[in-house]
Design a protein around this motif. Structure first.
Motif, PDB file in Angstrom:
ATOM      1  N   ARG A  20       0.837  -1.211   0.000  1.00  0.00           N
ATOM      2  CA  ARG A  20       0.000   0.000   0.000  1.00  0.00           C
ATOM      3  C   ARG A  20       0.867   1.255   0.000  1.00  0.00           C
ATOM      4  O   ARG A  20       0.572   2.226  -0.720  1.00  0.00           O
ATOM      5  CB  ARG A  20      -0.908  -0.006   1.227  1.00  0.00           C
ATOM      6  N   LEU A  21       1.944   1.258   0.775  1.00  0.00           N
ATOM      7  CA  LEU A  21       2.801   2.441   0.837  1.00  0.00           C
ATOM      8  C   LEU A  21       3.575   2.645  -0.458  1.00  0.00           C
ATOM      9  O   LEU A  21       3.845   3.788  -0.847  1.00  0.00           O
ATOM     10  CB  LEU A  21       3.765   2.331   2.018  1.00  0.00           C
ATOM     11  N   ASN A  22       3.918   1.578  -1.134  1.00  0.00           N
ATOM     12  CA  ASN A  22       4.627   1.726  -2.412  1.00  0.00           C
ATOM     13  C   ASN A  22       3.749   2.363  -3.480  1.00  0.00           C
ATOM     14  O   ASN A  22       4.262   2.873  -4.486  1.00  0.00           O
ATOM     15  CB  ASN A  22       5.138   0.365  -2.890  1.00  0.00           C
ATOM     16  N   ALA A  23       2.434   2.337  -3.263  1.00  0.00           N
ATOM     17  CA  ALA A  23       1.510   2.971  -4.207  1.00  0.00           C
ATOM     18  C   ALA A  23       1.011   4.329  -3.713  1.00  0.00           C
ATOM     19  O   ALA A  23       0.107   4.917  -4.298  1.00  0.00           O
ATOM     20  CB  ALA A  23       0.319   2.042  -4.451  1.00  0.00           C
ATOM     21  N   THR A  24       1.626   4.832  -2.636  1.00  0.00           N
ATOM     22  CA  THR A  24       1.185   6.075  -1.990  1.00  0.00           C
ATOM     23  C   THR A  24       2.027   7.262  -2.438  1.00  0.00           C
ATOM     24  O   THR A  24       3.222   7.127  -2.706  1.00  0.00           O
ATOM     25  CB  THR A  24       1.283   5.919  -0.458  1.00  0.00           C
ATOM     26  N   THR A  25       1.399   8.426  -2.510  1.00  0.00           N
ATOM     27  CA  THR A  25       2.117   9.667  -2.787  1.00  0.00           C
ATOM     28  C   THR A  25       2.696  10.212  -1.485  1.00  0.00           C
ATOM     29  O   THR A  25       1.992  10.349  -0.482  1.00  0.00           O
ATOM     30  CB  THR A  25       1.177  10.716  -3.392  1.00  0.00           C
ATOM     31  N   PHE A  26       3.986  10.500  -1.501  1.00  0.00           N
ATOM     32  CA  PHE A  26       4.674  11.050  -0.328  1.00  0.00           C
ATOM     33  C   PHE A  26       5.041  12.506  -0.583  1.00  0.00           C
ATOM     34  O   PHE A  26       5.417  12.862  -1.700  1.00  0.00           O
ATOM     35  CB  PHE A  26       5.936  10.243  -0.023  1.00  0.00           C
ATOM     36  N   ASP A  27       4.924  13.324   0.453  1.00  0.00           N
ATOM     37  CA  ASP A  27       5.270  14.740   0.382  1.00  0.00           C
ATOM     38  C   ASP A  27       6.492  15.032   1.249  1.00  0.00           C
ATOM     39  O   ASP A  27       6.952  14.174   2.011  1.00  0.00           O
ATOM     40  CB  ASP A  27       4.096  15.599   0.868  1.00  0.00           C
ATOM     41  N   ASP A  28       6.980  16.254   1.178  1.00  0.00           N
ATOM     42  CA  ASP A  28       8.109  16.708   1.989  1.00  0.00           C
ATOM     43  C   ASP A  28       7.775  16.536   3.468  1.00  0.00           C
ATOM     44  O   ASP A  28       6.797  17.088   3.976  1.00  0.00           O
ATOM     45  CB  ASP A  28       8.388  18.173   1.665  1.00  0.00           C
ATOM     46  N   ARG A  42      14.920  15.720   6.545  1.00  0.00           N
ATOM     47  CA  ARG A  42      14.930  15.551   5.091  1.00  0.00           C
ATOM     48  C   ARG A  42      14.438  14.149   4.773  1.00  0.00           C
ATOM     49  O   ARG A  42      15.226  13.209   4.623  1.00  0.00           O
ATOM     50  CB  ARG A  42      16.341  15.789   4.529  1.00  0.00           C
ATOM     51  N   ASN A  43      13.124  14.008   4.749  1.00  0.00           N
ATOM     52  CA  ASN A  43      12.522  12.730   4.378  1.00  0.00           C
ATOM     53  C   ASN A  43      11.187  12.989   3.696  1.00  0.00           C
ATOM     54  O   ASN A  43      10.828  14.147   3.436  1.00  0.00           O
ATOM     55  CB  ASN A  43      12.365  11.809   5.595  1.00  0.00           C
ATOM     56  N   LEU A  44      10.463  11.942   3.414  1.00  0.00           N
ATOM     57  CA  LEU A  44       9.146  12.044   2.794  1.00  0.00           C
ATOM     58  C   LEU A  44       8.124  11.424   3.728  1.00  0.00           C
ATOM     59  O   LEU A  44       8.431  10.478   4.463  1.00  0.00           O
ATOM     60  CB  LEU A  44       9.127  11.313   1.446  1.00  0.00           C
ATOM     61  N   GLN A  45       6.896  11.944   3.703  1.00  0.00           N
ATOM     62  CA  GLN A  45       5.833  11.392   4.535  1.00  0.00           C
ATOM     63  C   GLN A  45       4.545  11.301   3.746  1.00  0.00           C
ATOM     64  O   GLN A  45       4.245  12.153   2.912  1.00  0.00           O
ATOM     65  CB  GLN A  45       5.625  12.246   5.784  1.00  0.00           C
ATOM     66  N   ALA A  46       3.805  10.222   4.022  1.00  0.00           N
ATOM     67  CA  ALA A  46       2.486  10.063   3.411  1.00  0.00           C
ATOM     68  C   ALA A  46       1.571  11.170   3.920  1.00  0.00           C
ATOM     69  O   ALA A  46       1.675  11.608   5.074  1.00  0.00           O
ATOM     70  CB  ALA A  46       1.919   8.701   3.755  1.00  0.00           C
ATOM     71  N   ARG A  47       0.691  11.617   3.062  1.00  0.00           N
ATOM     72  CA  ARG A  47      -0.212  12.711   3.423  1.00  0.00           C
ATOM     73  C   ARG A  47      -1.135  12.296   4.565  1.00  0.00           C
ATOM     74  O   ARG A  47      -1.778  11.252   4.533  1.00  0.00           O
ATOM     75  CB  ARG A  47      -1.040  13.116   2.211  1.00  0.00           C
ATOM     76  N   ARG A  48      -1.210  13.153   5.576  1.00  0.00           N
ATOM     77  CA  ARG A  48      -2.051  12.861   6.737  1.00  0.00           C
ATOM     78  C   ARG A  48      -3.534  12.882   6.388  1.00  0.00           C
ATOM     79  O   ARG A  48      -4.337  12.201   7.027  1.00  0.00           O
ATOM     80  CB  ARG A  48      -1.775  13.880   7.839  1.00  0.00           C
ATOM     81  N   ASP A  49      -3.907  13.696   5.393  1.00  0.00           N
ATOM     82  CA  ASP A  49      -5.322  13.874   5.087  1.00  0.00           C
ATOM     83  C   ASP A  49      -5.806  12.970   3.957  1.00  0.00           C
ATOM     84  O   ASP A  49      -6.898  13.172   3.432  1.00  0.00           O
ATOM     85  CB  ASP A  49      -5.603  15.336   4.731  1.00  0.00           C
TER      86      ASP A  49
END
Length: 220
Positions: A20-28, A42-49
């Motif tokens: 599921r995470l490999n198909a997720t958009t990650f932001d700054d 300096r990493n990426l995080q899945a959108r909380r919303d």
């Protein structure tokens, strides 16, 4: 106390979460850091919303809270919403201390649930500063590290592959770390005694001590 807890996720859970995470958009990821930590994050995080991730976060939280070792060590009253992070080559999180309050919740403990096989990426160790020196952790996928949120810590640069992890914080019923550790040791010994000898007079006495210390120290 730093505590490594294995097998929070089984293989099926792990494959589903990583897929599921490999198909997720990650932001700054710096957008979710405090004003000082933002300078070194300096990493990426899945959108909380993102609504599609709500079920995933709930599943992970249920697995964590349902683990008996986590329950004994953390005495959790509440968890913050989980952060789902991704580190790619060149990314890191420099030395920082976690915010004491997150969303109005006091953060007594922090945890990292490792989601990537440690052999699939280079670097990315979680390093925690302790009175006796630094301790470095890079656990098996599905394992969790629980540690005091009061510590200075960092994530070393990832130099190859990518590192996936779920990160969160705990408000504990027992605010004081030394009291949490004492209760953990006492309950661990009490349960081991029961496994060996059953319900004995000694077990009952330890149970009385454990329950009454919890009554004395717990914040409900």
């Amino acid at each position: 106390m730093f505590l490594c807890i294995a097998d929070i996720l089984d293989r099926n859970d792990l494959e589903a979460v990583v897929g599921r995470l490999n198909a997720t958009t990650f932001d700054d990821g710096s957008a979710t850091a405090g004003w000082h930590a933002r300078l070194v994050k300096r990493n990426l995080q899945a959108r909380r919303d993102e609504p599609s991730l709500e079920e995933l976060r709930a599943r992970l939280a249920a697995r964590i809270l349902g683990n008996p070792v986590f329950q004994l060590a953390a005495r959790p009253k509440a968890l913050t919403p989980l952060l789902l992070s991704r580190y790619e080559p060149g990314m890191s999180y420099g030395t920082h201390v976690d915010d004491a309050l997150m969303g109005g919740l006091r953060t007594d403990l922090a945890f990292t649930l490792f989601l990537s096989d440690p052999d699939s990426y280079a670097g990315g160790e979680l390093v925690i500063e302790a009175p006796g020196g630094e301790e470095s952790f890079k656990l098996a996928a599905g394992s969790l590290l629980l540690y005091p949120a009061t510590t200075l810590h960092r994530v070393e640069p990832v130099t190859a592959g990518h590192r996936l992890a779920a990160v969160g914080w705990v408000r504990s019923h027992i605010r004081d770390a030394s009291r949490r550790e004492l209760l953990f040791d006492l309950d661990t010994a009490r349960r081991a005694l029961f496994e060996c000898h059953g319900k004995t007079a000694e077990f009952d006495l330890l149970s009385k001590c454990s329950a009454n210390l919890l009554r004395m120290w717990a914040e409900d």
